[in-house]
Scaffold this active site. Sequence first.
Site, PDB file in Angstrom:
ATOM      1  N   SER A  68      19.574  -3.382 -29.097  1.00 33.56           N
ATOM      2  CA  SER A  68      19.285  -1.951 -28.916  1.00 33.56           C
ATOM      3  C   SER A  68      20.517  -1.079 -29.151  1.00 33.56           C
ATOM      4  CB  SER A  68      18.773  -1.701 -27.491  1.00 33.56           C
ATOM      5  OG  SER A  68      19.764  -2.079 -26.543  1.00 33.56           O
ATOM      6  N   TYR A  69      21.675  -1.676 -29.444  1.00 35.80           N
ATOM      7  CA  TYR A  69      22.894  -0.878 -29.616  1.00 35.80           C
ATOM      8  C   TYR A  69      22.866  -0.149 -30.957  1.00 35.80           C
ATOM      9  CZ  TYR A  69      25.211  -3.016 -25.557  1.00 35.80           C
ATOM     10  OH  TYR A  69      25.547  -3.422 -24.289  1.00 35.80           O
ATOM     11  N   GLY A  70      23.179   1.139 -30.876  1.00 45.24           N
ATOM     12  CA  GLY A  70      23.078   2.010 -32.039  1.00 45.24           C
ATOM     13  C   GLY A  70      22.068   3.091 -31.735  1.00 45.24           C
TER      14      GLY A  70
END
Length: 340
Positions: A68-70
């Site tokens: 989920s990073y971004g």
Amino acid sequence: MFDILVKSGICDWQVKIGPLSVSPMGFGTWAWGNQLLWGYQESMDDELQQTFNLAVENGINLFDTADSYGTGKLNGQSEKLLGKFIREFQGNKQVQSNIVIATKFAAYPWRLTPNQFVNACRTSLDRMQLEQIGIGQLHWSTANYAPLQERALWDGLVAMYDKGLVRAVGVSNYGPKQLIKVHDYLKARGVPLCSAQVQFSLLSMGEDQMEIKNICDSLGIQLISYSPLGLGMLTGKYTPSNLPSGPRGLLFRQILPGLEPLLNSLREIAQKRNKTIPQVAINWCICKGTIPIPGVKSIKQAEENLGALGWQLTPNEMLQLEYAALESPRKMIQNVFQTR
């Protein structure tokens, strides 16, 4: 407490996480792709590659990320960059092959079956262009709002481990009771729970966090401490009149005014040791037997964080810091997803 396994750069010993040998500190990559909170721009990628190279050349082999990073169109950017940086690393090939990626799979509401969770793992592998992930972690527990979904996600962890997609399994943001439950469930399925990642620092050492640490110690789970610098509050770089921009500024405004006892103790020990405030704060996490994963997005930050290695606070210095932390009236807000 720790196994002395290798000598490499600044970091000359490693810690066991299940079958893996990792550096006593890892680097977090939440900022790699996050424009909203961390101001990421694609123009930063060259320096991020150099930052990654510097870390690896100095013995850091654990990098934490998440699917989920971004933000926005950059979703998954952190994983993509990590995969690219590993492929383009020009140094020692054995060092390159020993890099451990720990990624977290989000408990999105549409991930309802074990197979959907396995597919999330395969998507992360595709992004990073890897054949196997070091540690596959469930990003948070759904016990508080969707307990039936959580059982499916646990089965997904079992399936990705049994299929050899991950070498080890971990969880993130699990409180004491749920941590014991998931450990026992996985153990019954023949899958060891190797790591538990929680917010843990001098700003986040409350009753729950210390109970989690005790459970980890008793069950042979390695605690990975994220936000060891309290999102930057334990760097000494900010004051009530000098706050970071964006959402962090709102949080800092509430907590920083009460942190003087702790920041003064950090400063005193740092000066005595010829270290910096962040290096002392990170070293405290290491001395507590956790693996801190401070975020890095510049060569300067990486160099500073590396200075947390190769030395240890004394028991008296540890107590001084902990007493000062208890004197500070405001504590870090716990992650809303952390269960009991």
